[in-house]
Motif scaffolding. Sequence first.
Motif, PDB file in Angstrom:
ATOM      1  N   UNK A 267      44.733 -12.511 -30.204  1.00  0.00           N
ATOM      2  CA  UNK A 267      45.009 -11.459 -29.232  1.00  0.00           C
ATOM      3  C   UNK A 267      46.471 -11.057 -29.427  1.00  0.00           C
ATOM      4  N   UNK A 268      46.666  -9.746 -29.628  1.00  0.00           N
ATOM      5  CA  UNK A 268      48.001  -9.194 -29.847  1.00  0.00           C
ATOM      6  C   UNK A 268      48.391  -8.439 -28.589  1.00  0.00           C
ATOM      7  N   UNK A 269      49.463  -8.866 -27.959  1.00  0.00           N
ATOM      8  CA  UNK A 269      49.986  -8.136 -26.805  1.00  0.00           C
ATOM      9  C   UNK A 269      51.156  -7.284 -27.238  1.00  0.00           C
ATOM     10  N   UNK A 270      50.974  -5.960 -27.153  1.00  0.00           N
ATOM     11  CA  UNK A 270      52.092  -5.045 -27.369  1.00  0.00           C
ATOM     12  C   UNK A 270      52.754  -4.855 -26.013  1.00  0.00           C
ATOM     13  N   UNK A 271      53.912  -5.490 -25.792  1.00  0.00           N
ATOM     14  CA  UNK A 271      54.511  -5.579 -24.458  1.00  0.00           C
ATOM     15  C   UNK A 271      55.846  -4.844 -24.394  1.00  0.00           C
ATOM     16  N   UNK A 272      56.276  -4.525 -23.177  1.00  0.00           N
ATOM     17  CA  UNK A 272      57.576  -3.880 -22.989  1.00  0.00           C
ATOM     18  C   UNK A 272      58.321  -4.542 -21.838  1.00  0.00           C
ATOM     19  N   UNK A 273      59.615  -4.785 -22.051  1.00  0.00           N
ATOM     20  CA  UNK A 273      60.467  -5.333 -20.986  1.00  0.00           C
ATOM     21  C   UNK A 273      61.086  -4.153 -20.233  1.00  0.00           C
ATOM     22  N   UNK A 274      60.446  -3.766 -19.135  1.00  0.00           N
ATOM     23  CA  UNK A 274      60.918  -2.619 -18.353  1.00  0.00           C
ATOM     24  C   UNK A 274      61.855  -3.122 -17.241  1.00  0.00           C
ATOM     25  N   UNK A 275      62.596  -2.216 -16.591  1.00  0.00           N
ATOM     26  CA  UNK A 275      63.432  -2.629 -15.447  1.00  0.00           C
ATOM     27  C   UNK A 275      62.586  -3.246 -14.327  1.00  0.00           C
ATOM     28  N   UNK A 276      61.280  -2.927 -14.299  1.00  0.00           N
ATOM     29  CA  UNK A 276      60.377  -3.485 -13.267  1.00  0.00           C
ATOM     30  C   UNK A 276      59.656  -4.749 -13.742  1.00  0.00           C
ATOM     31  N   UNK A 277      60.032  -5.259 -14.917  1.00  0.00           N
ATOM     32  CA  UNK A 277      59.386  -6.460 -15.429  1.00  0.00           C
ATOM     33  C   UNK A 277      58.581  -6.165 -16.686  1.00  0.00           C
ATOM     34  N   UNK A 278      57.979  -7.208 -17.246  1.00  0.00           N
ATOM     35  CA  UNK A 278      57.235  -7.058 -18.505  1.00  0.00           C
ATOM     36  C   UNK A 278      55.859  -6.464 -18.231  1.00  0.00           C
ATOM     37  N   UNK A 279      55.502  -5.446 -19.009  1.00  0.00           N
ATOM     38  CA  UNK A 279      54.214  -4.766 -18.854  1.00  0.00           C
ATOM     39  C   UNK A 279      53.526  -4.607 -20.201  1.00  0.00           C
ATOM     40  N   UNK A 280      52.202  -4.441 -20.151  1.00  0.00           N
ATOM     41  CA  UNK A 280      51.410  -4.273 -21.374  1.00  0.00           C
ATOM     42  C   UNK A 280      51.402  -2.799 -21.777  1.00  0.00           C
ATOM     43  N   UNK A 281      51.767  -2.524 -23.025  1.00  0.00           N
ATOM     44  CA  UNK A 281      51.613  -1.187 -23.601  1.00  0.00           C
ATOM     45  C   UNK A 281      50.205  -1.079 -24.194  1.00  0.00           C
ATOM     46  N   UNK A 282      49.801  -2.123 -24.925  1.00  0.00           N
ATOM     47  CA  UNK A 282      48.453  -2.140 -25.525  1.00  0.00           C
ATOM     48  C   UNK A 282      48.073  -3.571 -25.889  1.00  0.00           C
ATOM     49  N   UNK A 283      46.775  -3.792 -25.992  1.00  0.00           N
ATOM     50  CA  UNK A 283      46.267  -5.023 -26.592  1.00  0.00           C
ATOM     51  C   UNK A 283      45.607  -4.666 -27.923  1.00  0.00           C
ATOM     52  N   UNK A 284      45.772  -5.537 -28.920  1.00  0.00           N
ATOM     53  CA  UNK A 284      45.007  -5.433 -30.158  1.00  0.00           C
ATOM     54  C   UNK A 284      44.201  -6.702 -30.326  1.00  0.00           C
ATOM     55  N   UNK A 285      43.083  -6.572 -31.044  1.00  0.00           N
ATOM     56  CA  UNK A 285      42.129  -7.682 -31.155  1.00  0.00           C
ATOM     57  C   UNK A 285      42.279  -8.428 -32.473  1.00  0.00           C
ATOM     58  N   UNK A 286      43.480  -8.373 -33.053  1.00  0.00           N
ATOM     59  CA  UNK A 286      43.678  -8.996 -34.374  1.00  0.00           C
ATOM     60  C   UNK A 286      45.162  -9.174 -34.627  1.00  0.00           C
ATOM     61  N   UNK A 287      45.481  -9.806 -35.758  1.00  0.00           N
ATOM     62  CA  UNK A 287      46.871  -9.936 -36.187  1.00  0.00           C
ATOM     63  C   UNK A 287      47.496  -8.550 -36.315  1.00  0.00           C
ATOM     64  N   UNK A 288      48.747  -8.401 -35.883  1.00  0.00           N
ATOM     65  CA  UNK A 288      49.461  -7.145 -36.067  1.00  0.00           C
ATOM     66  C   UNK A 288      49.941  -7.019 -37.499  1.00  0.00           C
TER      67      UNK A 288
END
Length: 417
Positions: A267-288
């Motif tokens: 499971x690949x979590x494409x994440x972002x550290x925003x001023x409001x905390x860490x949020x998911x941009x996208x999930x991928x179902x394999x190695x990036x």
Amino acid sequence: MKKVLVIGSGGREHAIVDALSRSPQVEKIWCAPGNAGIARQAECVPIKDTDVSALLAFALEKGIDLTVVGPEAALAAGVADSFRDAGLKVFGHSKSATRIESSKEFAKILMERYDIPTAGYRSFDNYGKALEYVSGRPFPAVLKYDGLAAGKGVVIAENLQEADEALKEMLLDDAFGKGKVVVEDYLCGPEFSFLCFVSGSDVYPMPLSQDHKRAFDGDKGPNTGGMGAYTGLPFITEEDREFALEKIMKRAAAAMVAEGCPLSGVLYGGLMKTPQGIKVIEFNARFGDPETEVVLPLLQSDVYDIFEAVACGKEPQQQLKWKDEVTVGIVLASKGYPGKYEKGFPILGAEDRDAIVYHMGTSRGADGSLLTAGGRVLIVVCSGKTVAEAHAKATAEAERINCPQLFHRNDIAHWAL
């Protein structure tokens, strides 16, 4: 001794083959279809990664002990389902579980239902309604095609004209196929990638990495599949990582179990550290890709043990061990990429570098010479005690590869430097 089949043909698959070649348990590796670099470590088989019946027939004929599926298209085609139905061990999610990547809408509904932090959104299949919604909102607007688009189905529109062009392409011209568009709130902050081995609700984290999507230095130019990546992110604290692991990655794995489509792969979590905390941009179902190429070289544990454990739904025999180093990987791409580019140009000096050189899009000429055969062609990976050390090494080694038709970024890891 084990026989392994790796499905795919890019840099990610080369990194997987390379990791498997270090396993004392592995006797023989095949790769379908593979590339010129993979051919030095595995026997390449000319079978397309989505030709499920031919792949299955090959695996049965050769008595393959374990199959590792690289690309999302192969997973979405149901390769893992067919192999499991035939009683074969396979590292890769079912078609149903792959929806966490293949449908942006499915992923958004899942995150909403299980309280996984992400941007607000709405889905549209009607061009007029989508345009009306976007025009009444602040810019920039994030527009995502609800399906697989090889990393190119996301547009961050700065104004209404750009949004209109993207919506026409996705909903009227069907540039990526027939599908919906998800319109998301724009988030800001540094992005990072969190890859985890996942077997049901068991989650085994890998080192964090950061991908560079834009084609040119200074994060300028069009979006690509990724122009480089690195590990050792100074802007992510241990608390950030813990939050991402517990509240995002583990929660997503448990959610998929609850939905009746458990994960069995990466499971690949494409994440972002925003001023409001860490949020998911996208999930991928394999190695990036290119993250795999900078993460897997750090693995000290036997990767076959991990792949097999996940494929069988059991715990790995040993705790995962990682080198106390960081890595930087620089992609060499064909001039013109991600737009139109030509192939078939000779590459000199790629073979004996003081670096790991993974092949992403290469072939061999009739005389055995190495040729360009894709948009992204090679990735040069170096490690060091610091990001600056790894970056200096990788830049120097990338410069020593000679092909006037290739270009690369000089500022990979600039967030850390």
